[in-house]
Design a protein around this motif. Structure first.
Motif, mmCIF file in Angstrom:
data_model
loop_
_atom_site.group_PDB
_atom_site.id
_atom_site.type_symbol
_atom_site.label_atom_id
_atom_site.label_comp_id
_atom_site.label_asym_id
_atom_site.label_seq_id
_atom_site.Cartn_x
_atom_site.Cartn_y
_atom_site.Cartn_z
ATOM 1 N N LEU A 181 0.831 -1.200 0.000
ATOM 2 C CA LEU A 181 0.000 0.000 0.000
ATOM 3 C C LEU A 181 0.870 1.258 0.000
ATOM 4 O O LEU A 181 0.558 2.244 -0.683
ATOM 5 N N ARG A 193 2.330 1.565 -3.444
ATOM 6 C CA ARG A 193 1.330 2.113 -4.372
ATOM 7 C C ARG A 193 1.225 3.628 -4.223
ATOM 8 O O ARG A 193 1.136 4.351 -5.218
ATOM 9 N N LEU A 194 1.248 4.105 -2.984
ATOM 10 C CA LEU A 194 1.180 5.539 -2.738
ATOM 11 C C LEU A 194 2.390 6.251 -3.331
ATOM 12 O O LEU A 194 2.260 7.304 -3.972
ATOM 13 N N ASP A 247 2.205 6.320 -7.081
ATOM 14 C CA ASP A 247 1.220 7.314 -7.509
ATOM 15 C C ASP A 247 1.814 8.719 -7.466
ATOM 16 O O ASP A 247 1.588 9.531 -8.380
ATOM 17 N N GLU A 249 2.739 -1.673 -10.482
ATOM 18 C CA GLU A 249 1.421 -2.047 -9.979
ATOM 19 C C GLU A 249 1.034 -3.439 -10.465
ATOM 20 O O GLU A 249 0.554 -4.277 -9.696
ATOM 21 N N LEU A 272 -6.841 0.182 2.421
ATOM 22 C CA LEU A 272 -7.226 -0.436 1.159
ATOM 23 C C LEU A 272 -8.668 -0.091 0.804
ATOM 24 O O LEU A 272 -8.984 0.213 -0.349
ATOM 25 N N SER A 292 -10.273 2.558 1.577
ATOM 26 C CA SER A 292 -10.381 3.967 1.199
ATOM 27 C C SER A 292 -10.093 4.190 -0.276
ATOM 28 O O SER A 292 -10.484 5.212 -0.839
ATOM 29 N N ARG A 293 -9.421 3.221 -0.901
ATOM 30 C CA ARG A 293 -9.130 3.301 -2.331
ATOM 31 C C ARG A 293 -10.001 2.339 -3.124
ATOM 32 O O ARG A 293 -9.687 1.998 -4.274
ATOM 33 N N GLY A 328 -10.697 -0.896 -2.562
ATOM 34 C CA GLY A 328 -10.069 -2.182 -2.835
ATOM 35 C C GLY A 328 -10.595 -3.379 -2.085
ATOM 36 O O GLY A 328 -9.907 -4.407 -2.014
ATOM 37 N N PHE A 382 -8.678 8.553 7.042
ATOM 38 C CA PHE A 382 -8.482 8.879 5.637
ATOM 39 C C PHE A 382 -9.600 9.791 5.179
ATOM 40 O O PHE A 382 -10.745 9.656 5.595
#
Length: 222
Positions: A113, A116-117, A120, A142, A185, A187-188, A190, A221
């Motif tokens: 995670l 991924r941030l 991004d 990814e 997860l 919050s995105r 997922g 978040f």
């Protein structure tokens, strides 16, 4: 006196939540000092004056003369010295589940995670002339690394919770530790298909200690 130095939208929410649970169970008192992130979304420099790492959470136990960092360690510390009747701690029969998920959630579930941030940020904050290349690299990482690791680790917890209300017997500090990763997860967007994780999140969020932590420390978040 326990003093928590809390950073908004950070993992230190877990320690605030545990302090709220201890207060509810035993009347354990604590002081909360809230810090705001900088414009670069980092912890403010003054936190390094409290502990050299300069990152939240930082828990100061003036009674025992300790200044502590690292969420998992702080959770174990608080349970050892302040969970006097073992109400939030594992039993001998559930200790292995407790210890495994306490560490697995931070060492295996959180890193993809965070990656991924970072990817991004690389893709969106790179200089405009290299941004297409940065986005292509982020997309490849990814696909090759992040997605499969998330599917394996979070799928494992979803399976573990298939016939359980909580991670290790009754509600324990392991639930608090794992919650942050699962909520991150979600919050995105997922958690599609992981019904057991979603139901467990709902149970966590229905606890009075959790709701008090949100009132005092703000949403995790946004």
């Amino acid at each position: 006196m326990l003093t928590l130095h809390h950073l908004n939208h950070s993992r230190s929410f877990r320690i605030l939540w545990l302090l709220c649970e201890l207060n509810e169970q035993y009347g354990t008192t604590y002081q909360l000092i809230c810090h705001e992130r900088t414009k670069n979304h980092l912890a403010p420099k003054e936190m390094a004056d409290i502990h050299p790492m300069g990152k939240a959470p930082i828990l100061v136990d003036s009674t025992r003369g300790q200044t502590l960092v690292e969420s998992g360690f702080i959770i174990e510390y608080l349970l050892r010295y302040y969970d006097k009747e073992g109400k939030l701690s594992p039993t001998d029969d559930t200790w292995e589940d407790f210890a495994f998920w306490l560490h697995f959630s931070e060492s295996t579930m959180m890193p993809p995670l965070v990656m991924r941030l970072i990817m991004d940020k690389v893709a969106t904050k790179s200089p405009i002339f290299v941004r297409p290349i940065a986005k292509a690299i982020a997309s490849k990482v990814e696909t090759l690394v992040i997605c499969d690791t998330i599917a394996q680790s979070f799928g494992l917890l979803n399976e573990h919770l298939a016939n359980r209300l909580w991670i290790a017997g009754d509600f324990t500090g392991a639930d608090i530790q794992a919650y942050f990763a699962v909520k991150a997860l979600q919050s995105r967007g997922g958690l599609d298909g992981w019904v057991c994780l979603q139901q467990w999140l709902d149970r966590c969020q229905s606890r009075q200690g959790y709701q008090r932590a949100i009132e005092q420390g703000g949403q995790i978040f946004v």
